[in-house]
Motif scaffolding. Structure first.
Motif, PDB file in Angstrom:
ATOM      1  N   GLY A 283      -1.769  -9.186  -8.504  1.00 17.62           N
ATOM      2  CA  GLY A 283      -1.280  -9.828  -7.285  1.00 17.62           C
ATOM      3  C   GLY A 283      -1.779  -9.123  -6.035  1.00 17.62           C
ATOM      4  O   GLY A 283      -2.122  -9.770  -5.030  1.00 17.62           O
ATOM      5  N   GLU A 284      -1.822  -7.793  -6.089  1.00 17.21           N
ATOM      6  CA  GLU A 284      -2.294  -7.019  -4.933  1.00 17.21           C
ATOM      7  C   GLU A 284      -3.779  -7.249  -4.677  1.00 17.21           C
ATOM      8  O   GLU A 284      -4.223  -7.228  -3.537  1.00 17.21           O
ATOM      9  N   ILE A 285      -4.555  -7.451  -5.738  1.00 21.20           N
ATOM     10  CA  ILE A 285      -5.987  -7.721  -5.581  1.00 21.20           C
ATOM     11  C   ILE A 285      -6.193  -9.021  -4.806  1.00 21.20           C
ATOM     12  O   ILE A 285      -7.006  -9.096  -3.872  1.00 21.20           O
ATOM     13  N   ILE A 286      -5.448 -10.065  -5.176  1.00 15.81           N
ATOM     14  CA  ILE A 286      -5.542 -11.354  -4.482  1.00 15.81           C
ATOM     15  C   ILE A 286      -5.139 -11.181  -3.023  1.00 15.81           C
ATOM     16  O   ILE A 286      -5.788 -11.698  -2.104  1.00 15.81           O
ATOM     17  N   LYS A 287      -4.080 -10.418  -2.805  1.00 16.27           N
ATOM     18  CA  LYS A 287      -3.588 -10.171  -1.442  1.00 16.27           C
ATOM     19  C   LYS A 287      -4.649  -9.456  -0.606  1.00 16.27           C
ATOM     20  O   LYS A 287      -4.877  -9.783   0.569  1.00 16.27           O
ATOM     21  N   LYS A 288      -5.317  -8.473  -1.217  1.00 17.08           N
ATOM     22  CA  LYS A 288      -6.345  -7.723  -0.486  1.00 17.08           C
ATOM     23  C   LYS A 288      -7.546  -8.600  -0.142  1.00 17.08           C
ATOM     24  O   LYS A 288      -8.078  -8.539   0.973  1.00 17.08           O
ATOM     25  N   LEU A 289      -7.984  -9.423  -1.098  1.00 19.20           N
ATOM     26  CA  LEU A 289      -9.123 -10.312  -0.836  1.00 19.20           C
ATOM     27  C   LEU A 289      -8.829 -11.256   0.325  1.00 19.20           C
ATOM     28  O   LEU A 289      -9.713 -11.567   1.127  1.00 19.20           O
ATOM     29  N   GLU A 290      -7.587 -11.707   0.403  1.00 29.02           N
ATOM     30  CA  GLU A 290      -7.207 -12.584   1.522  1.00 29.02           C
ATOM     31  C   GLU A 290      -7.143 -11.785   2.828  1.00 29.02           C
ATOM     32  O   GLU A 290      -7.613 -12.246   3.871  1.00 29.02           O
ATOM     33  N   LYS A 291      -6.611 -10.575   2.753  1.00 30.83           N
ATOM     34  CA  LYS A 291      -6.458  -9.742   3.950  1.00 30.83           C
ATOM     35  C   LYS A 291      -7.803  -9.388   4.580  1.00 30.83           C
ATOM     36  O   LYS A 291      -7.937  -9.365   5.814  1.00 30.83           O
ATOM     37  N   ILE A 292      -8.827  -9.122   3.744  1.00 31.13           N
ATOM     38  CA  ILE A 292     -10.138  -8.750   4.302  1.00 31.13           C
ATOM     39  C   ILE A 292     -11.020  -9.980   4.530  1.00 31.13           C
ATOM     40  O   ILE A 292     -12.215  -9.864   4.760  1.00 31.13           O
ATOM     41  N   ASN A 293     -10.378 -11.148   4.433  1.00 30.30           N
ATOM     42  CA  ASN A 293     -11.045 -12.415   4.760  1.00 30.30           C
ATOM     43  C   ASN A 293     -12.230 -12.730   3.850  1.00 30.30           C
ATOM     44  O   ASN A 293     -13.235 -13.253   4.298  1.00 30.30           O
ATOM     45  N   TYR A 294     -12.076 -12.427   2.556  1.00 29.84           N
ATOM     46  CA  TYR A 294     -13.081 -12.840   1.576  1.00 29.84           C
ATOM     47  C   TYR A 294     -12.685 -14.168   0.940  1.00 29.84           C
ATOM     48  O   TYR A 294     -13.541 -14.907   0.464  1.00 29.84           O
ATOM     49  N   ILE A 295     -11.366 -14.429   0.891  1.00 28.80           N
ATOM     50  CA  ILE A 295     -10.874 -15.713   0.378  1.00 28.80           C
ATOM     51  C   ILE A 295      -9.819 -16.256   1.327  1.00 28.80           C
ATOM     52  O   ILE A 295      -9.279 -15.528   2.164  1.00 28.80           O
ATOM     53  N   GLU A 296      -9.543 -17.549   1.203  1.00 27.13           N
ATOM     54  CA  GLU A 296      -8.481 -18.190   1.980  1.00 27.13           C
ATOM     55  C   GLU A 296      -7.539 -18.886   1.008  1.00 27.13           C
ATOM     56  O   GLU A 296      -7.981 -19.481   0.030  1.00 27.13           O
TER      57      GLU A 296
ATOM     58  N   LYS B 131       5.331 -22.663  -4.953  1.00 28.17           N
ATOM     59  CA  LYS B 131       4.192 -22.477  -4.045  1.00 28.17           C
ATOM     60  C   LYS B 131       4.229 -21.115  -3.357  1.00 28.17           C
ATOM     61  O   LYS B 131       4.043 -21.000  -2.143  1.00 28.17           O
ATOM     62  N   ILE B 132       4.490 -20.067  -4.135  1.00 28.34           N
ATOM     63  CA  ILE B 132       4.470 -18.711  -3.590  1.00 28.34           C
ATOM     64  C   ILE B 132       3.361 -17.905  -4.251  1.00 28.34           C
ATOM     65  O   ILE B 132       2.906 -18.231  -5.346  1.00 28.34           O
ATOM     66  N   LYS B 133       2.951 -16.848  -3.581  1.00 33.29           N
ATOM     67  CA  LYS B 133       1.833 -16.030  -4.059  1.00 33.29           C
ATOM     68  C   LYS B 133       2.303 -15.055  -5.147  1.00 33.29           C
ATOM     69  O   LYS B 133       3.482 -14.689  -5.196  1.00 33.29           O
ATOM     70  N   PRO B 134       1.370 -14.605  -5.992  1.00 33.11           N
ATOM     71  CA  PRO B 134       1.742 -13.709  -7.099  1.00 33.11           C
ATOM     72  C   PRO B 134       2.436 -12.431  -6.658  1.00 33.11           C
ATOM     73  O   PRO B 134       3.367 -11.972  -7.323  1.00 33.11           O
ATOM     74  N   ASP B 135       1.989 -11.836  -5.528  1.00 32.14           N
ATOM     75  CA  ASP B 135       2.636 -10.594  -5.094  1.00 32.14           C
ATOM     76  C   ASP B 135       4.084 -10.837  -4.661  1.00 32.14           C
ATOM     77  O   ASP B 135       4.944  -9.978  -4.831  1.00 32.14           O
TER      78      ASP B 135
ATOM     79  N   THR C  97      -9.849 -20.858  -1.794  1.00 28.64           N
ATOM     80  CA  THR C  97     -11.261 -21.146  -1.511  1.00 28.64           C
ATOM     81  C   THR C  97     -11.894 -19.877  -0.918  1.00 28.64           C
ATOM     82  O   THR C  97     -11.198 -19.077  -0.289  1.00 28.64           O
ATOM     83  N   PRO C  98     -13.187 -19.678  -1.119  1.00 30.88           N
ATOM     84  CA  PRO C  98     -13.837 -18.500  -0.525  1.00 30.88           C
ATOM     85  C   PRO C  98     -14.087 -18.744   0.966  1.00 30.88           C
ATOM     86  O   PRO C  98     -14.328 -19.874   1.392  1.00 30.88           O
TER      87      PRO C  98
ATOM     88  N   SER D 145     -19.222  -4.206   7.519  1.00 34.18           N
ATOM     89  CA  SER D 145     -19.295  -3.375   6.311  1.00 34.18           C
ATOM     90  C   SER D 145     -18.994  -4.265   5.106  1.00 34.18           C
ATOM     91  O   SER D 145     -18.403  -5.337   5.243  1.00 34.18           O
ATOM     92  N   ILE D 146     -19.402  -3.789   3.961  1.00 35.37           N
ATOM     93  CA  ILE D 146     -19.225  -4.555   2.729  1.00 35.37           C
ATOM     94  C   ILE D 146     -18.273  -3.791   1.820  1.00 35.37           C
ATOM     95  O   ILE D 146     -18.526  -2.632   1.485  1.00 35.37           O
ATOM     96  N   SER D 147     -17.170  -4.435   1.488  1.00 37.58           N
ATOM     97  CA  SER D 147     -16.169  -3.791   0.638  1.00 37.58           C
ATOM     98  C   SER D 147     -16.352  -4.256  -0.802  1.00 37.58           C
ATOM     99  O   SER D 147     -16.314  -5.453  -1.087  1.00 37.58           O
ATOM    100  N   VAL D 148     -16.596  -3.305  -1.685  1.00 39.18           N
ATOM    101  CA  VAL D 148     -16.827  -3.596  -3.103  1.00 39.18           C
ATOM    102  C   VAL D 148     -15.740  -2.918  -3.920  1.00 39.18           C
ATOM    103  O   VAL D 148     -15.359  -1.790  -3.643  1.00 39.18           O
ATOM    104  N   GLY D 149     -15.249  -3.602  -4.920  1.00 36.31           N
ATOM    105  CA  GLY D 149     -14.241  -3.019  -5.802  1.00 36.31           C
ATOM    106  C   GLY D 149     -14.464  -3.448  -7.231  1.00 36.31           C
ATOM    107  O   GLY D 149     -14.956  -4.546  -7.491  1.00 36.31           O
ATOM    108  N   ARG D 150     -14.085  -2.579  -8.140  1.00 32.56           N
ATOM    109  CA  ARG D 150     -14.287  -2.847  -9.573  1.00 32.56           C
ATOM    110  C   ARG D 150     -13.657  -4.179  -9.982  1.00 32.56           C
ATOM    111  O   ARG D 150     -14.254  -4.964 -10.712  1.00 32.56           O
ATOM    112  N   VAL D 151     -12.458  -4.459  -9.497  1.00 32.66           N
ATOM    113  CA  VAL D 151     -11.753  -5.684  -9.878  1.00 32.66           C
ATOM    114  C   VAL D 151     -11.947  -6.778  -8.840  1.00 32.66           C
ATOM    115  O   VAL D 151     -12.277  -7.909  -9.165  1.00 32.66           O
ATOM    116  N   MET D 152     -11.785  -6.427  -7.570  1.00 29.33           N
ATOM    117  CA  MET D 152     -11.772  -7.484  -6.552  1.00 29.33           C
ATOM    118  C   MET D 152     -13.123  -8.190  -6.404  1.00 29.33           C
ATOM    119  O   MET D 152     -13.173  -9.387  -6.122  1.00 29.33           O
TER     120      MET D 152
END
Length: 664
Positions: free
Chosen positions: A578-591, A316-320, A600-601, A199-206
């Motif tokens: 921060g949550e947007i970045i976390k979600k993109l990583e969680k759904i494996n769109y970015i690393e 070296k910590i993530k925004p969230d 990196t994507p 499936s393809i996940s689309v979001g206004r911000v992400m």
């Protein structure tokens, strides 16, 4: 006997309100009660928007003939896991003895939304007055002020409208376009990533952020390094020589020559050597010599995006993770409200700033901090900020910058070391604004090598030395050695993007030598050398710099008029980036590299990017996302009506669907 009811965002905040109001009664099931007050709490979201299948069972299945889905009347439901707390809050809201209800949710758009959903579903006692508590810290003084000065909740209706619209926009774009693109392109994606289905996940911000990451990666991947050859001259006597860089000007013999790569160098080494040969046996004269003193003030205070970027660089910590830590410092009364976009203070706060300073002086046991405060007192540094760049009411919307409260030190020793370190970073940035500017002596020098009566070759250099550290005593520059570090994937770390040549100065130039020179003086030419240079690709984003890029998305927009129109509107909000970045990583769109935080994507992310680029490319453009955010801000400021925003949103969705379905 009538009572007043306060509803906070979470139990820990409720306890702080109880302490401030001196409520010492034992905690009951989901609330506290005294003779005058009742305090209860949400636990994050208690109410959520219903999925399409709650409107119609058929909508559970992703089918083209059921799209686009735009409800005429919106449905909401209680989240099952927290329904017990909702019922407790509902019963309290409906009690006949409640005369005033204080909405003490998180002081921001999302906090307003959480509470308004509860009020909408719970139907409070209609006789009760509804008030809004808006605070900037959780100190006892600020809580009591917030309750005392609470405004009628209707004054925040436009903020509530904006919050509802933000949720509806994300819901409609996410559900409709995720379903549509999955129906059209899902099989192709599954084949490309070698899965049975996708499936393809689309979001206004992400989706826009994914676009930023992928386009940057491809820019780097497709970048071809180009070598070019710069010319440097050495002038002066044996023991007092200095170097200067050549630059082609209109007086140059090679001005606008096709042999030049740019105004500072040649495409081919052969041409550079020939140019140097042409400079032999010529006279060099100093044609310009400027001596000046420079002052550099401390940077503005932290907003959330800036502190998130700083913590990614330093720790070296993530925004969230940064937000979670600063939220904890806020709840421990150590710092002011974290989810702010402002980097300045309000006039009102600046007048009371000595309270913060005195609190730090008495309570903070860190020796380094105490040393800075001691110097402030001894040197009598001014604490009158009124006419400085650090105070600007026009640049504050909901909250001012993140600063230490000067309180909460009873909680400090129990904090993990990382939280202590981040707190001290905030304190240092705060104290720095009271220190004098850093001062430099600077010399800029221009030398002309005379080729003939009309043609001259220009060489320039400059030197700068710090004569007074000022605020740099607190905010020490990044160690030069750190600037040489490389990340594990070979990409230069984003924090090292600023080079030592930041001010356009040739650091090899000795200031003491330059100080002895005079305008009009002829100088000896010692030699010329060729310096090989090469173009370099842009840096990858890291998890901190992407937050800043999201905040400043308007700068990425090419059209000047639109860029100005959406000035101040970024992608997402300080609370959600921060949550947007976390979600993109969680759904494996970015690393995200755990050591360097470089982003990196993923392969999947790149396929998604290509699908969106083919079908609805404007979703990848900061222009669209930032303009929607600007629209929400205009609703909050009552510049447009909610109905106008909703009409535009529905028209956008229908128009996109019509175009995409026709293409099928």
């Amino acid at each position: 006997m009538s009572k007043k009811l306060i509803i906070t965002e979470k139990p820990s905040v409720a306890m702080e309100f109880a302490k401030a109001l001196k409520i010492t009664t034992s905690r009951k099931n989901g609330y506290l009660e005294s003779s005058d007050w009742i305090i209860t709490w949400c636990v994050g979201h208690l109410v959520t928007m219903s999925y399409p299948e709650k409107y119609d069972e058929k909508l559970k299945f992703w089918r083209l003939d059921t799209l686009p889905f735009i409800p005429e009347e919106w449905k909401y439901e209680i989240i099952p896991q927290v329904q017990n707390q909702f019922h407790i809050v509902q019963q309290l809201l409906q009690r006949e003895d409640i005369e005033e209800i204080y909405n003490a949710g998180d002081s921001g758009r999302e906090g307003e939304y959480i509470q308004r959903l509860v009020f909408m579903m719970a139907k409070p006692n209609p006789k009760a007055k509804m008030k809004r508590v808006w605070i900037d810290s959780q100190t006892e003084e600020e809580i009591l002020r917030g309750i005392r000065e609470a405004k009628d909740m209707s004054e925040y209706d436009s903020l509530s409208d904006s919050a509802y619209l933000r949720a509806k926009e994300d819901y409609l774009i996410g559900i409709n376009f995720s379903r549509l693109l999955s129906i059209i392109f899902g099989r192709r994606l599954a084949q490309n990533i070698h899965e049975d289905r996708a499936s393809i996940s689309v979001g206004r911000v992400m989706t826009c952020v994914l676009g930023m990451v992928v386009s940057r990666e491809r820019e780097i991947r497709n970048f071809v390094k180009t070598k070019y050859y710069k010319i440097m001259g050495e002038f002066g006597e044996e023991q007092s020589s200095f170097k200067a860089d050549w630059k082609a000007t209109e007086k140059s013999t090679v001005w606008e020559s096709p042999k030049l790569y740019n105004e500072t160098g040649f495409k081919k080494e052969k041409d550079a050597k020939e140019f140097i040969a042409s400079l032999s046996n010529k006279k060099a004269v100093i044609t310009e010599l400027k001596k000046s003193k420079q002052k550099e003030n401390a940077p503005l205070l932290f907003n959330l995006a800036e502190i998130q970027n700083e913590c990614t660089k330093r720790f070296k910590i993530k925004p969230d993770e940064t937000l979670e830590i600063i939220q904890n410092l806020y709840e421990k009364k150590l710092v002011t409200y974290p989810r702010t976009d402002a980097r300045v203070l309000s006039t009102a706060v600046s007048k009371e700033i000595n309270k913060n300073l005195n609190g730090i002086a008495k309570g903070c046991k860190d020796e380094e901090i105490q040393g800075y405060i001691k110097k402030m007192v001894e040197e009598k540094y001014s604490t009158n900020l009124a006419k400085t760049k650090y105070v600007n009411d026009s640049k504050i919307t909901d909250h001012y910058a993140i600063i230490p409260t000067g309180q909460g030190y009873e909680n400090f020793n129990g904090l993990p070391q990382l939280q202590k370190d981040i707190y001290l970073v905030i304190v240092k940035r705060f104290l720095a604004i009271f220190y004098p500017p850093a001062e430099y002596n600077k010399i800029q020098l221009t030398i002309e090598v005379e080729m003939d009566k009309e043609k001259k070759e220009t060489f320039t250099t400059s030197g700068r030395v710090c004569i007074n550290q000022g605020f740099l005593e607190i905010l020490k520059p990044v160690d030069k050695e750190n600037k040489k570090k490389k990340s594990t994937n070979g990409e230069q770390d984003v924090e090292n993007k600023d080079t030592e040549n930041k001010n356009g100065e040739n650091k090899s130039a000795d200031l003491e030598i330059l100080k002895k020179l005079k305008k009009g003086q002829e100088v000896l030419i010692k030699n010329f050398e060729i310096k090989e240079a090469e173009t370099s690709p842009p840096n990858r984003y890291n998890s901190g710099s992407i937050i800043l890029a999201m905040e400043n998305a308007g700068k990425l927009i090419e059209e000047e008029e639109l860029r100005e129109q959406i000035k101040g509107a970024g992608i997402g909000t300080s609370a959600t980036r921060g949550e947007i970045i976390k979600k993109l990583e969680k759904i494996n769109y970015i690393e995200i590299n755990n050591k360097t935080q470089i982003i990196t994507p993923s392969q999947k992310g790149e396929y998604i990017y290509d699908i969106v680029l083919q079908s609805m490319p404007d979703m990848l453009n900061p222009k669209l996302t930032a303009s929607w955010e600007k629209g929400l801000d205009m609703v909050a400021k009552k510049e447009i009506k909610p109905e106008e925003f909703m009409t535009k949103l529905e028209n956008y969705i229908n128009s996109k669907f019509n175009k995409l379905v026709v293409k099928m």
